[in-house]
Design an enzyme around this catalytic site. Structure first.
Site, PDB file in Angstrom:
ATOM      1  CG  HIS A  32      -1.277  26.409  67.174  1.00 17.70           C
ATOM      2  ND1 HIS A  32      -0.119  27.005  67.648  1.00 17.70           N
ATOM      3  CD2 HIS A  32      -1.126  26.337  65.819  1.00 17.70           C
ATOM      4  CE1 HIS A  32       0.678  27.290  66.640  1.00 17.70           C
ATOM      5  NE2 HIS A  32       0.093  26.882  65.521  1.00 17.70           N
ATOM      6  CG  HIS A  37       2.272  18.928  63.120  1.00 19.70           C
ATOM      7  ND1 HIS A  37       1.845  19.296  61.858  1.00 19.70           N
ATOM      8  CD2 HIS A  37       3.110  19.926  63.532  1.00 19.70           C
ATOM      9  CE1 HIS A  37       2.403  20.445  61.524  1.00 19.70           C
ATOM     10  NE2 HIS A  37       3.180  20.859  62.528  1.00 19.70           N
TER      11      HIS A  37
END
Length: 199
Positions: free
Chosen positions: A57, A139
């Protein structure tokens, strides 16, 4: 993708008095598969532990421990978001914490992503929720406990069509730590406000 997934399996934990929660982008099956393949490649070249595909995620806002009675306030904030769908090109690889954590992110963050993270942070702070002091750095963590840094910092782009964001609980289960998607909100498309739903 199952909605109640953990790093080790399926979570069967109910709602507690407090939950450790965060807002995130959760990848579709194709994007998750591509990210997991990249994680596997990094594990081969750098060592460490690749993150499971069903836990990958991109965190938008981390809140930490939140009282269960305040989850509705979080949902209200999420419903107020009016951000258009966008595509995220993940073409950069990096490392943190002494090269122990390897990640993949965009070399150029889409304006819609930055706006979503900024608007969430502002509305959460206005509602009295405490957020991490560090700025937003998009990220996806791919490998933990790596033995060395990746050789290349650029990679072939993984194109992630982002159509929604989620509220996630980070939990401890009998099988270890994991994540559970609590609710999902589609982003707007074709200039129309997005509806919302809980998972």
């Amino acid at each position: 993708m199952t909605e109640d997934t953990t790093e080790e399996g399926v979570s069967d934990r109910g709602v507690a008095d407090h939950q450790r929660v965060f807002f995130a982008l959760w990848p579709d099956a194709a994007t998750a598969a591509a990210l997991h393949a990249r994680a596997s490649g990094l594990k081969t070249s750098c060592g460490g532990r690749a993150m499971r595909r069903d836990t990958l995620h991109l965190t938008l806002a981390f809140l930490g421990e939140v009282a269960a009675k305040r989850l509705e306030a979080l949902q209200g904030i999420a419903r107020s978001m009016r951000i258009e769908r966008f595509t995220l090109a993940l073409d950069r690889i990096g490392s943190w914490h002494g090269n122990r954590v390897l990640w993949c992110g965009p070399s150029r963050s889409p304006a819609a992503l930055d706006e979503l993270a900024r608007a969430l942070a502002e509305r959460l702070a206005a509602a009295g929720f405490a957020l991490e002091a560090r700025g937003f750095s998009p990220h996806v963590t791919l490998v933990r406990n790596a033995q060395r840094a990746p050789v290349a910092q650029q990679a072939e782009a993984i194109h992630w069509p982002v159509a929604s964001f989620v509220l996630v609980a980070s939990e401890r289960t009998a099988k270890g730590a994991g994540y559970r998607v609590l609710a999902r909100w589609p982003l707007a498309g074709d200039g129309k406000p997005a509806p919302w739903r809980t998972s």
